[in-house]
Design an enzyme around this catalytic site. Sequence first.
Site, PDB file in Angstrom:
ATOM      1  N   ARG A 111       0.879  -1.181   0.000  1.00 61.10           N
ATOM      2  CA  ARG A 111       0.000   0.000   0.000  1.00 61.10           C
ATOM      3  C   ARG A 111       0.908   1.220   0.000  1.00 61.10           C
ATOM      4  NH1 ARG A 111      -5.323   1.213   3.553  1.00 61.10           N
ATOM      5  NH2 ARG A 111      -6.052  -0.181   1.909  1.00 61.10           N
ATOM      6  N   HIS A 138      -7.425   0.746  -6.387  1.00 60.18           N
ATOM      7  CA  HIS A 138      -7.596  -0.131  -5.223  1.00 60.18           C
ATOM      8  C   HIS A 138      -8.233  -1.453  -5.726  1.00 60.18           C
ATOM      9  CE1 HIS A 138      -7.802  -1.397  -1.209  1.00 60.18           C
ATOM     10  NE2 HIS A 138      -8.691  -0.577  -0.701  1.00 60.18           N
ATOM     11  N   GLN A 141     -10.003  -4.161  -3.431  1.00 58.61           N
ATOM     12  CA  GLN A 141     -11.313  -3.768  -2.912  1.00 58.61           C
ATOM     13  C   GLN A 141     -12.406  -4.017  -3.956  1.00 58.61           C
ATOM     14  OE1 GLN A 141     -12.029  -2.330   0.323  1.00 58.61           O
ATOM     15  NE2 GLN A 141     -14.002  -3.064  -0.390  1.00 58.61           N
ATOM     16  N   ASP A 227     -17.369   6.706  -1.237  1.00 61.14           N
ATOM     17  CA  ASP A 227     -16.114   6.585  -0.481  1.00 61.14           C
ATOM     18  C   ASP A 227     -15.888   7.919   0.220  1.00 61.14           C
ATOM     19  OD1 ASP A 227     -13.612   5.738   0.411  1.00 61.14           O
ATOM     20  OD2 ASP A 227     -12.650   5.831  -1.550  1.00 61.14           O
ATOM     21  N   CYS A 267     -16.278   1.092   0.759  1.00 60.15           N
ATOM     22  CA  CYS A 267     -15.089   0.278   1.045  1.00 60.15           C
ATOM     23  C   CYS A 267     -14.656   0.389   2.492  1.00 60.15           C
ATOM     24  CB  CYS A 267     -13.949   0.641   0.097  1.00 60.15           C
ATOM     25  SG  CYS A 267     -13.325   2.318   0.294  1.00 60.15           S
ATOM     26  N   ARG A 295     -13.074  -9.156   1.568  1.00 59.56           N
ATOM     27  CA  ARG A 295     -11.656  -8.889   1.266  1.00 59.56           C
ATOM     28  C   ARG A 295     -10.825 -10.126   1.608  1.00 59.56           C
ATOM     29  NH1 ARG A 295      -9.748  -3.592   1.376  1.00 59.56           N
ATOM     30  NH2 ARG A 295      -7.776  -4.581   0.817  1.00 59.56           N
TER      31      ARG A 295
HETATM   32  N1  NVA Z   1     -10.129   6.268  -1.321  1.00 65.90           N
HETATM   33  C1  NVA Z   1      -9.721   5.899   0.019  1.00 65.90           C
HETATM   34  C2  NVA Z   1      -9.917   4.436   0.234  1.00 65.90           C
HETATM   35  C3  NVA Z   1      -9.539   3.962   1.611  1.00 65.90           C
HETATM   36  C4  NVA Z   1      -9.667   2.468   1.750  1.00 65.90           C
HETATM   37  C5  NVA Z   1      -8.265   6.305   0.232  1.00 65.90           C
HETATM   38  O1  NVA Z   1      -7.469   6.145  -0.691  1.00 65.90           O
HETATM   39  O2  NVA Z   1      -7.938   6.773   1.321  1.00 65.90           O
HETATM   40  N1   CP Z   2     -11.099  -0.567   2.492  1.00 64.14           N
HETATM   41  C1   CP Z   2      -9.834  -0.597   2.928  1.00 64.14           C
HETATM   42  O1   CP Z   2      -8.895  -0.782   2.169  1.00 64.14           O
HETATM   43  O2   CP Z   2      -9.705  -0.421   4.271  1.00 64.14           O
HETATM   44  P1   CP Z   2      -8.350  -0.171   5.068  1.00 64.14           P
HETATM   45  O3   CP Z   2      -7.855   1.201   4.697  1.00 64.14           O
HETATM   46  O4   CP Z   2      -8.763  -0.253   6.519  1.00 64.14           O
HETATM   47  O5   CP Z   2      -7.360  -1.225   4.702  1.00 64.14           O
END
Ligand code: NVA
Ligand code: CP
Length: 313
Positions: A111, A138, A141, A227, A267, A295
């Site tokens: 990540r 992502h 997800q 989101d 998500c 997930r």
């Molecule tokens: N769009 C959000 C998703 C978090 C799981 C982010 O990138 O923070």
């Molecule tokens: N949806 C998701 O990726 O959650 P986290 O940021 O908690 O991993």
Amino acid sequence: MDAIVQAGPLRHFLQFRDFSHDEILYVLDRARLIKDKFKRYQPHHTLHDRTLAMVFEKASTRTRVSFEAGMYQLGGSVIHLTTTDSQLGRSEPIEDTARVVSRMVDIVMIRTFEQTRLERFASHSRVPVINGLTNEFHPCQILADIFTFIEHRGDIKGKTVAWIGDANNMAYTWLQAAEILGFTLHVSAPNGYHLEADRTGNPNSSILREFDDPLEACKGAHLVTTDVWTSMGYEDENEERRKAFADWRVDQEMMDVADPNAIFMHCLPAHRGEEVTGEVIDGPQSVVWDEAENRLHVQKALMEFLILGPLEA
Ligand code: NVA
Ligand code: CP
């Protein structure tokens, strides 16, 4: 001697379109089998003695727990690295990190911020690399979201998904999924936060339709999803985003104009009262807890596929 023996050519899952239509369907089918076994407490140790390294340069709850629990449940083990507790935080190049880590483990999940950073890691890795979220995409997800849709409502082909809010990493991944799996994506975002044409290409209207009015985007949709207004890495824009997105809150009125059997997904993490009302996310159309759980199951199938290739049942 090479440390790792791959079942086939090295594959990564850096964005949704790295997999073909048939490969996505295979992983989703396999996730079904893996989930069924999990629910019956039947062991499924296809990755016995394999090791996953997880690299987190942003916060996480679901991604960490689902990958970590998933790898243990497959019979393997897990190493968790963050920027601050590894040499990444002291400027070791991502390429060198990839070369070293991938000599010692069987698969890596990352990540991070820019997609290019993930790509640089992958191009120096000896083992499969999975995108656990970047600024751009992502894909894990969306794999879970599509699995969840199929569980609740059957085939997603020909259906309509309404994306309300920021045209962010999730929205662009939904668009790739729509192109591969043949459903329609409605997107409504405020001015300044739209999808960028140079990233979308010019998909035809059976794949992508954009709406100024979020209510219009929800009309007839089989899935309504949103989101956070401010994704990780964009926190400096929080205040201006709160103002810009005020009319892009998913509420019951939006759910009421969707298909009568429409479901709601997010998500997570969610901010009740910002991008979604408590009434919707905690209401009967919401499937967010199944979505979060899934997930685990889809990523177990994904890791298995990337390490072992397709398997007989
Ligand atoms: N769009 C959000 C998703 C978090 C799981 C982010 O990138 O923070
Ligand atoms: N949806 C998701 O990726 O959650 P986290 O940021 O908690 O991993």
